[in-house]
Scaffold this motif. Structure first.
Motif, PDB file in Angstrom:
ATOM      1  N   HIS A  74      19.273  53.591  56.570  1.00  0.00           N
ATOM      2  CA  HIS A  74      20.860  53.545  56.291  1.00  0.00           C
ATOM      3  C   HIS A  74      21.876  54.919  56.129  1.00  0.00           C
ATOM      4  CE1 HIS A  74      19.441  49.100  55.242  1.00  0.00           C
ATOM      5  NE2 HIS A  74      18.262  49.651  55.346  1.00  0.00           N
ATOM      6  N   ASP A  75      22.806  53.576  55.554  1.00  0.00           N
ATOM      7  CA  ASP A  75      24.861  54.976  56.091  1.00  0.00           C
ATOM      8  C   ASP A  75      24.326  55.319  54.410  1.00  0.00           C
ATOM      9  OD1 ASP A  75      26.650  55.600  57.077  1.00  0.00           O
ATOM     10  OD2 ASP A  75      27.751  55.460  55.657  1.00  0.00           O
ATOM     11  N   ILE A  76      24.831  56.413  54.202  1.00  0.00           N
ATOM     12  CA  ILE A  76      24.980  57.188  52.471  1.00  0.00           C
ATOM     13  C   ILE A  76      25.938  55.876  51.880  1.00  0.00           C
ATOM     14  CG2 ILE A  76      23.719  59.322  52.760  1.00  0.00           C
ATOM     15  CD1 ILE A  76      26.806  60.392  52.487  1.00  0.00           C
ATOM     16  N   SER A  77      26.795  55.761  52.298  1.00  0.00           N
ATOM     17  CA  SER A  77      27.209  54.354  51.908  1.00  0.00           C
ATOM     18  C   SER A  77      26.956  52.855  51.184  1.00  0.00           C
ATOM     19  CB  SER A  77      28.320  53.854  52.863  1.00  0.00           C
ATOM     20  OG  SER A  77      28.380  53.500  53.601  1.00  0.00           O
ATOM     21  N   GLU A  78      25.712  53.423  51.934  1.00  0.00           N
ATOM     22  CA  GLU A  78      25.332  51.226  50.862  1.00  0.00           C
ATOM     23  C   GLU A  78      23.786  52.017  50.330  1.00  0.00           C
ATOM     24  OE1 GLU A  78      24.391  48.825  54.558  1.00  0.00           O
ATOM     25  OE2 GLU A  78      23.917  50.725  55.461  1.00  0.00           O
ATOM     26  N   GLU A  81      24.061  51.620  43.617  1.00  0.00           N
ATOM     27  CA  GLU A  81      23.643  52.648  42.704  1.00  0.00           C
ATOM     28  C   GLU A  81      23.125  51.183  41.491  1.00  0.00           C
ATOM     29  OE1 GLU A  81      27.894  52.191  40.552  1.00  0.00           O
ATOM     30  OE2 GLU A  81      28.674  51.751  42.629  1.00  0.00           O
ATOM     31  N   THR A 135      17.468  57.525  53.984  1.00  0.00           N
ATOM     32  CA  THR A 135      17.985  56.878  53.255  1.00  0.00           C
ATOM     33  C   THR A 135      17.180  55.347  53.826  1.00  0.00           C
ATOM     34  OG1 THR A 135      20.283  57.899  52.813  1.00  0.00           O
ATOM     35  CG2 THR A 135      20.440  55.566  52.520  1.00  0.00           C
ATOM     36  N   ASN A 201      18.817  60.543  45.865  1.00  0.00           N
ATOM     37  CA  ASN A 201      20.077  60.837  45.972  1.00  0.00           C
ATOM     38  C   ASN A 201      20.433  61.670  45.655  1.00  0.00           C
ATOM     39  OD1 ASN A 201      19.496  58.031  46.534  1.00  0.00           O
ATOM     40  ND2 ASN A 201      20.453  57.468  44.285  1.00  0.00           N
TER      41      ASN A 201
END
Lengths: 260, 241
Positions: A74-78, A81, A135, A201
């Motif tokens: 996946h993209d790191i934006s996904e 948190e 990721t 992360n």
């Protein structure tokens, strides 16, 4: 995994791969004979219809994964948190607590059993090895899922560092602090995304997620992603570990193969 | 007054009957074990990720059943093992049913609605009859009616495959085998939620199916599905005799 790393694969693994591929040539007999080959069946098959279902699930999924394709990244934006902390979050183990207090400087990972050159790696040794960052989605057997980025040394490189495995080796037994242990077959060991993760992360692996090192074996449910790793042993048979089913989860009655 | 003429027909073939009852058993266990699994994580989410504390679209807690109580009621180890076991039985049984019947013309005659049946006036009259809970009579009772045919087709060829595929989309192995499948659903959690919603539709189908059985005669229907024999009360012969 880079080309160079692929070329460095010791003979045992090339053989394993070749053996694996040749097994898929069995065509018509695949369901009948296939169930009796290593990668299509758990080390111990449960009795009755449940064992039949276990084997059908594992064999059919392993066939579909036969070219060791990577899992989706996946993209790191996904990245999620507050990645959940599930199961044991701080092993109640004297030795572990001592290592934790010393910031894991004294932590050692013995790699023993059917390897040509048994070794014991420190966290620094692991970090010096070629690393892989991925990721991926963590899927818990209970139903939850979350995305995180993991950094670690491929399990394959760790075994290479121990001189490679002997021909009779079939399973890898990994012990964890807190009494957990789990077994894996070579099909998962040779997968490029199977890593001993020390980073999450972009930071050191947090305590609750298995510091200092946990396993990522991406094609399985969460209960196979062993945390707080203590030692690695390469074996020909899972006999003699726990109740002899090849892992603590399967000792408890879960399916050894956790592709689902 | 002349007695209404009755005669027997063979309504269900042996393979339909065997597959039906295996399906009933596996559906029951799939539903029960599915509930057991769900109770161990009694929340539903939308999208790729979801966990305790993440915004949920459904919480059992909101319905008065706390997380702890749900966990206590559920048994996911039992549930998971049986869910897979009966999923395989269900799948193999379904494949046998399709293969066994798929090459027979009479299967299509039995299951596919005709053009006339799909005409709006016919659909309307059938709908009216169903609303009044009136069973079909005479020769019409020997066949499946149009609403019945459409329902069976939807259940067999849309809802059942959807259950299987949305099940696959929840499995970690499919993040390697076919991530496209998971993306097609819009994420792993969406697949899980739709799996649950689809199972509710199937439960609705079963409820309606059972109500229909009561309306049209439980004994006759059960006998039909067990022995194949189905009793038809013929109006036309009643009038002529």
């Amino acid at each position: 995994m880079s080309k160079q790393q692929k070329q460095q694969r010791p003979e045992e693994f090339t053989l394993t791969r070749r053996k694996l591929i040749s097994r898929f040539g069995a065509l018509g007999g695949i369901l009948l004979t296939g169930c009796y080959t290593d990668f299509y069946r758990p080390p111990v098959i449960r009795g009755g219809l449940m064992g039949v279902a276990d084997t059908l699930t594992m064999a059919s999924q392993r066939m579909l994964m036969s070219n060791q394709q990577l899992v989706q990244e996946h993209d790191i934006s996904e990245i999620t948190e507050n990645f959940p902390v599930w199961n044991q979050s701080d092993p109640d183990d004297e030795e572990y607590q001592r290592l934790k207090a010393g910031n894991y400087v004294d932590w050692r990972l013995p790699v023993s059993g059917l390897v040509n050159n048994p070794i014991s790696l420190s966290l620094e040794d692991l970090k010096r090895m070629p690393s892989r960052t991925q990721t991926t989605m963590h899927i818990c057997e209970q139903g939850w899922s979350a995305i995180a980025q993991w950094t670690g040394a491929p399990l394959l490189s760790v075994l290479q560092a121990a001189g490679g495995i002997k021909p009779e080796a079939r399973y890898i037994m990994i012990d964890a602090y807190g009494g957990w242990y789990e077994g894996y077959d070579m099909f998962d060991v040779v997968h490029p995304q199977t890593i001993l993760a020390y980073g999450m992360n972009g930071k050191d692996l947090p305590l609750g997620n298995g510091a200092p090192v946990r396993l990522r074996v991406e094609r399985h449910c969460g209960y196979k992603q062993l945390k707080f790793i203590k030692s690695i042993q390469v074996v020909a048979s899972v006999e003699g570990f726990g109740r002899g089913t090849g892992g603590l989860n399967s000792d408890f009655g879960f399916h050894w193969y956790a592709g689902a | 007054m002349p007695k209404p003429a009755k005669h027997w027909i063979y309504r269900h073939t042996p393979n339909a009957r065997i597959c039906h009852w295996i399906m009933v058993l596996s559906f029951f266990y799939l539903l029960y074990s599915g509930i057991m699994i769900f109770l161990h994580f009694p929340e539903l989410y939308w999208g790729k990720v979801g966990f305790q504390g993440y915004p949920a679209i459904f919480k059992l807690e909101d319905w008065g059943i706390s997380w702890e109580l749900a966990e206590e009621l559920g048994d996911r180890r039992w549930g998971r093992n049986y869910h897979y076991m009966f999923a395989w039985i269900f799948l193999i049984n379904g494949l046998i049913y399709i293969l066994w019947n798929g090459w027979q013309k009479k299967f299509y005659r039995k299951m596919l609605p005709t053009k006339q049946e799909l005409s709006p006036p016919h659909l309307k009259s059938e709908l009216k009859r169903h609303m009044k809970f009136r069973a079909a009579e005479g020769s019409a009772a020997a066949k499946y009616n149009v609403l019945q045919k459409l329902t069976y087709l939807i259940v067999l060829f849309i809802l059942f495959p959807f259950m299987i595929i949305s099940g696959f989309a929840q499995m970690p192995a499919f993040t390697a085998i076919s991530p496209e499948l998971i993306d097609m659903f819009g994420g792993r959690q969406t697949a899980r939620t739709l799996h649950v919603i689809c199972s509710l539709l199937l439960v609705l189908f079963v409820v309606v199916h059972l109500v229909q059985m009561v309306v049209t005669g439980v004994l006759n229907q059960l006998r039909g599905m067990i022995t194949g024999k189905y009793e038809i009360t013929s109006e036309s012969s009643e009038a002529s005799s």
